[in-house]
Design an enzyme around this catalytic site. Structure first.
Site, PDB file in Angstrom:
ATOM      1  N   GLY A  66      -0.679   9.263   6.438  1.00 38.28           N
ATOM      2  CA  GLY A  66       0.738   8.866   6.501  1.00 38.28           C
ATOM      3  C   GLY A  66       0.763   7.941   5.824  1.00 38.28           C
TER       4      GLY A  66
ATOM      5  N   ASP B  10      -7.125   5.179  12.850  1.00 39.70           N
ATOM      6  CA  ASP B  10      -8.675   4.869  12.626  1.00 39.70           C
ATOM      7  C   ASP B  10      -8.980   4.567  11.239  1.00 39.70           C
ATOM      8  OD1 ASP B  10      -8.816   4.960  15.485  1.00 39.70           O
ATOM      9  OD2 ASP B  10      -9.415   7.141  14.969  1.00 39.70           O
TER      10      ASP B  10
ATOM     11  N   ALA C   3       3.374  -0.105  -7.737  1.00 41.99           N
ATOM     12  CA  ALA C   3       4.301  -0.342 -10.275  1.00 41.99           C
ATOM     13  C   ALA C   3       5.064   0.880  -9.786  1.00 41.99           C
ATOM     14  CB  ALA C   3       3.735  -0.738 -10.838  1.00 41.99           C
TER      15      ALA C   3
ATOM     16  N   LYS D 148      11.354  -3.254 -12.108  1.00 43.87           N
ATOM     17  CA  LYS D 148      10.385  -3.231 -13.523  1.00 43.87           C
ATOM     18  C   LYS D 148      11.118  -2.576 -14.527  1.00 43.87           C
ATOM     19  CE  LYS D 148       6.487  -0.457 -14.438  1.00 43.87           C
ATOM     20  NZ  LYS D 148       5.146   0.429 -13.837  1.00 43.87           N
TER      21      LYS D 148
ATOM     22  N   VAL E  51      -7.554  13.671  12.684  1.00 41.82           N
ATOM     23  CA  VAL E  51      -7.467  14.624  13.210  1.00 41.82           C
ATOM     24  C   VAL E  51      -9.041  14.986  12.849  1.00 41.82           C
ATOM     25  CG1 VAL E  51      -7.562  16.795  11.428  1.00 41.82           C
ATOM     26  CG2 VAL E  51      -4.993  15.385  12.560  1.00 41.82           C
TER      27      VAL E  51
ATOM     28  N   THR F 194       1.029   6.135 -12.398  1.00 41.43           N
ATOM     29  CA  THR F 194       1.957   7.609 -11.989  1.00 41.43           C
ATOM     30  C   THR F 194       1.839   8.150 -10.684  1.00 41.43           C
ATOM     31  OG1 THR F 194      -0.096   8.227 -13.746  1.00 41.43           O
ATOM     32  CG2 THR F 194       1.964   7.890 -14.165  1.00 41.43           C
TER      33      THR F 194
HETATM   34  C1  LIG Z   1      -7.180   1.149  -7.487  1.00 40.64           C
HETATM   35  C2  LIG Z   1      -5.732   2.386  -7.309  1.00 40.64           C
HETATM   36  C3  LIG Z   1      -4.207   1.714  -8.077  1.00 40.64           C
HETATM   37  C4  LIG Z   1      -2.893   2.895  -8.174  1.00 40.64           C
HETATM   38  N1  LIG Z   1      -2.297   1.940  -8.639  1.00 40.64           N
HETATM   39  C5  LIG Z   1      -0.671   2.639  -8.678  1.00 40.64           C
HETATM   40  C6  LIG Z   1       0.559   2.093  -8.972  1.00 40.64           C
HETATM   41  O1  LIG Z   1       0.312   0.687  -9.287  1.00 40.64           O
HETATM   42  N2  LIG Z   1       1.329   3.344  -9.214  1.00 40.64           N
HETATM   43  C7  LIG Z   1       1.895   4.188  -8.548  1.00 40.64           C
HETATM   44  O2  LIG Z   1       2.565   4.721  -8.176  1.00 40.64           O
HETATM   45  N3  LIG Z   1       0.706   4.327  -7.730  1.00 40.64           N
HETATM   46  C8  LIG Z   1      -1.235   3.343  -7.663  1.00 40.64           C
HETATM   47  N4  LIG Z   1      -1.995   4.130  -7.268  1.00 40.64           N
HETATM   48  C9  LIG Z   1      -1.900   5.247  -6.865  1.00 40.64           C
HETATM   49  C10 LIG Z   1      -1.587   5.306  -4.989  1.00 40.64           C
HETATM   50  O3  LIG Z   1      -2.122   3.907  -4.869  1.00 40.64           O
HETATM   51  C11 LIG Z   1      -1.403   6.860  -4.465  1.00 40.64           C
HETATM   52  O4  LIG Z   1      -0.806   7.634  -4.920  1.00 40.64           O
HETATM   53  C12 LIG Z   1      -0.624   6.727  -2.774  1.00 40.64           C
HETATM   54  O5  LIG Z   1      -0.823   5.204  -2.520  1.00 40.64           O
HETATM   55  C13 LIG Z   1      -0.696   7.551  -2.400  1.00 40.64           C
HETATM   56  O6  LIG Z   1      -1.837   7.265  -1.432  1.00 40.64           O
HETATM   57  P1  LIG Z   1      -2.396   8.822  -0.138  1.00 40.64           P
HETATM   58  O7  LIG Z   1      -0.874   8.626   0.791  1.00 40.64           O
HETATM   59  O8  LIG Z   1      -2.684  10.166  -0.556  1.00 40.64           O
HETATM   60  O9  LIG Z   1      -3.194   8.169   0.692  1.00 40.64           O
HETATM   61  P2  LIG Z   1      -3.525   7.066   1.819  1.00 40.64           P
HETATM   62  O10 LIG Z   1      -2.712   5.667   1.192  1.00 40.64           O
HETATM   63  O11 LIG Z   1      -4.692   6.681   1.681  1.00 40.64           O
HETATM   64  O12 LIG Z   1      -3.004   8.099   2.994  1.00 40.64           O
HETATM   65  C14 LIG Z   1      -4.001   8.658   3.975  1.00 40.64           C
HETATM   66  C15 LIG Z   1      -3.732   8.848   5.119  1.00 40.64           C
HETATM   67  O13 LIG Z   1      -4.175   9.561   5.797  1.00 40.64           O
HETATM   68  C16 LIG Z   1      -4.492   9.336   6.630  1.00 40.64           C
HETATM   69  N5  LIG Z   1      -6.018  10.027   7.376  1.00 40.64           N
HETATM   70  C17 LIG Z   1      -6.971   9.734   6.693  1.00 40.64           C
HETATM   71  N6  LIG Z   1      -8.156  10.779   7.228  1.00 40.64           N
HETATM   72  C18 LIG Z   1      -7.496  11.624   8.010  1.00 40.64           C
HETATM   73  C19 LIG Z   1      -7.340  12.245   9.205  1.00 40.64           C
HETATM   74  N7  LIG Z   1      -8.526  12.927  10.041  1.00 40.64           N
HETATM   75  N8  LIG Z   1      -6.805  12.255  10.374  1.00 40.64           N
HETATM   76  C20 LIG Z   1      -4.938  11.531  10.261  1.00 40.64           C
HETATM   77  N9  LIG Z   1      -5.368  10.974   9.246  1.00 40.64           N
HETATM   78  C21 LIG Z   1      -5.718  10.697   8.333  1.00 40.64           C
HETATM   79  C22 LIG Z   1      -4.681   8.062   7.128  1.00 40.64           C
HETATM   80  O14 LIG Z   1      -4.743   7.473   8.424  1.00 40.64           O
HETATM   81  C23 LIG Z   1      -3.695   7.896   5.792  1.00 40.64           C
HETATM   82  O15 LIG Z   1      -2.982   7.405   6.866  1.00 40.64           O
HETATM   83  C24 LIG Z   1      -3.078   3.484  -7.377  1.00 40.64           C
HETATM   84  C25 LIG Z   1      -4.062   4.025  -6.655  1.00 40.64           C
HETATM   85  C26 LIG Z   1      -5.663   2.928  -7.020  1.00 40.64           C
HETATM   86  C27 LIG Z   1      -6.847   3.838  -6.535  1.00 40.64           C
END
Ligand SMILES: Cc1cc2nc3c(=O)[nH]c(=O)nc-3n(C[C@H](O)[C@H](O)[C@H](O)COP(=O)(O)OP(=O)(O)OC[C@H]3O[C@@H](n4cnc5c(N)ncnc54)[C@H](O)[C@@H]3O)c2cc1C
Length: 534
Positions: free
Chosen positions: A11, A43, A52, A80, A184, A347
């Protein structure tokens, strides 16, 4: 057609974007195509970066049905209009903008060639876009009230990452998405290698037809359960860590809110500076092979100044690369579980958003998913490699030599072969739309390239120019003074000054009379506090 059960695991921004987008795109009218649930661990925190965006966010909000003002209020949002790249070119201080709009394009647009033949005494983008000047004046892209400025300024947003996911969560659950807060712990498989159900820490068994892995870097389903490999791309992008910090305005307010992102090159990478309504978000993206963590943190604090001394910081590690298959069996990875390219052009969120869009279009209404998965993987591999080339180019055109990091990124083996073929070609003619029509450039091998394609597909990824087109390439190429010495040799010493489009001059002249300062717009229109008075 039977309603398909879709379970999103995770999420963060990608999980909730996928939930909201698929629901809006698929469940139109009375017929429910997808019965969508999302399970999110209590957790494992979200990554909490990704603040951004690029202009495609507007299309995403519009498909989901989100009102822009409502969105900006909820996510601490600001406008932006550009990224200002500072100190990327050489060892002297300097900057250029990568704005979102450009005037005068269309048939017969030869702005690039004209600028190459000029004496370069004005930056390329300032001759064809009013947005660099509007950014430097600190103006909002929109007028106060509803009236249109007539300046056709394209914009995206800065936003609080955690508030963004929360906002989409509330939006989605109010529209019928089922939400479980549970960790999970395992998955039960069908004989054909598809996932049947996931098991949770509280003892639930959640069945679905389609599983979307949004578990971030953990890649719980696609990586750990299905064993899909990770294609490493760190050879072309060396940065693998970020140290991040928030500077709240009630601690230090600079006196303005920039309507653009800053990306300032430091000794072993670069710092993002993202202004929100209540704080600035900073992050030093660096190569751990060239700089220790403590030294990176100190460099970031020194960069920001004395007021950053006591502010808490956080370390984020990442790997540049992608899943060899983003869709395997009945599991689709979206977000960080699918791969990551460092955030120089913002991106990451785009890739999640585009994956949600491509999935909606390739939704498996029937049982045979394999052809849809093949096309989905192909399209997403193309997008990933388009972005990889583009970001790679920002580094490999540098003439900085002041540290080992900057000397290293300029070495020939740090340029991927498809980008090299493009750059060689653009020495002969400036980039144009036709260059993205097909992908065979002279010198490009017709076997799989070392920069990789989807597993089992020996046709190399194609650059369709869907995200970064010839305009974007020209922007960075000429911002980085591409062909400086060659043009001197071709066109001589006495070249004319670059001509600025009349439309641009008119827009820059009229902008201060039409557009308010960015912070004033935010105060009046979305309720930002007036920090200069606090
Ligand atoms: C340093 C950095 C800077 C960035 N800056 C930008 C930016 O400026 N612009 C941009 O477009 N993108 C940026 N990004 C990318 C962006 O942060 C991600 O694309 C975006 O936040 C999506 O993350 P996510 O939802 O895939 O993962 P996360 O935010 O890590 O979410 C993971 C989810 O999975 C859940 N989860 C994990 N394991 C389990 C499990 N076993 N069971 C149930 N749930 C679980 C967690 O609770 C969480 O809800 C950046 C990334 C990094 C690393």
């Amino acid at each position: 057609m039977r309603t398909k059960r879709v379970l999103i695991v995770g999420g963060g921004s990608s999980g909730w974007t996928a939930a909201a987008y698929l629901n809006a795109a698929l469940n139109i009218g009375d017929h429910k195509v997808a019965d969508i649930s999302l399970v999110e661990s209590p957790d494992v925190p979200r990554i909490g970066v990704g603040e951004a965006t690029i202009p495609n966010i507007n299309q995403v909000l519009s498909v989901i049905g989100i009102d822009e003002m409502d969105f900006m209020k909820a996510v601490d949002g600001t406008f932006k209009q550009s990224i200002r790249f500072v100190n990327w070119l050489d060892d002297k201080p300097g900057f250029y903008h990568h704005p979102f709009c450009r005037y005068g394009s269309g048939p017969g647009d030869d702005a690039g060639r004209r600028w190459l033949m000029s004496d370069r005494s004005a930056p390329f983008m300032e001759t064809i876009s009013p947005q660099p000047a509007i950014c430097e004046m600190g103006l909002s892209p929109k007028m106060l009230g509803k009236e249109d400025s007539g300046l056709s300024l394209v914009y995206a947003f800065h936003m609080d990452a955690l508030k963004f996911a929360d906002y989409l969560r509330d939006f989605s659950t109010a529209r019928g998405i089922t939400h479980y807060l549970d960790h999970v712990v395992g998955a039960e498989m069908h004989e054909n290698g598809h996932i049947a159900a996931v098991e949770t820490a509280s003892g639930k068994r959640l069945e679905a037809d389609l599983f979307i892995d949004c578990t971030g870097f953990a890649a719980h389903l696609i990586g750990k359960k299905l064993g899909v490999g990770f294609a490493d791309c760190s050879q072309w992008l060396l940065c693998d860590r970020a140290v991040t910090m928030n500077v709240p305005y009630d601690h230090h307010y600079p006196g303005y809110v920039r309507p653009y992102t800053m990306a300032t090159a430091l000794s072993a990478g670069w710092v993002w500076d993202i202004p929100l309504q209540t704080r600035r978000a900073l992050g030093y993206v660096y190569s751990s092979a060239h700089l220790g963590d403590d030294a990176a943190e100190q460099e970031l604090r020194a960069f920001e100044g004395d007021h950053a001394e006591a502010l808490p910081s956080r370390m984020v590690q990442f790997k540049v690369g992608r899943r060899e298959q983003q869709w395997a069996a009945n599991c689709i990875a979206i977000g960080l579980s699918a791969g990551f390219i460092e955030p120089l052009e913002s991106t990451g969120l785009y890739l999640s958003q585009v994956a949600s869009d491509v999935l909606a279009e390739h939704f498996p209404h029937a049982d045979d998913m394999a052809p849809l998965a093949f096309r989905f993987n192909r399209i997403m591999a193309n997008r990933f490699h388009e972005i990889l080339d583009f970001i790679n180019m920002h580094y490999c055109l540098t003439r900085r030599t002041d540290t080992e990091f900057w000397r290293e990124v300029g070495r020939p083996e740090r340029i991927n072969d498809r980008l090299r073929a493009k750059l060689d070609y653009w020495r002969i003619k400036p980039p144009s739309a036709y260059d993205f029509e097909d992908q065979l450039f002279p010198g490009q091998p017709d076997i799989q390239m070392s920069s990789g394609g989807p597993s089992g597909d020996n046709r190399y990824p194609v650059d369709t120019g869907r995200l970064w087109n010839h305009h974007s390439y020209e922007n960075i190429l000429y911002g980085m003074d591409f062909l400086r010495d060659e043009c001197r040799a071709w066109y001589g010493e006495n070249r004319p000054r670059p001509a600025t489009l009349k439309q641009v001059l008119n827009a820059v002249d009229s902008a201060p009379g039409k557009l308010p300062p960015h912070d004033l717009w935010l105060q009046r229109m979305v309720g930002m506090a007036d920090y200069s008075k606090l």
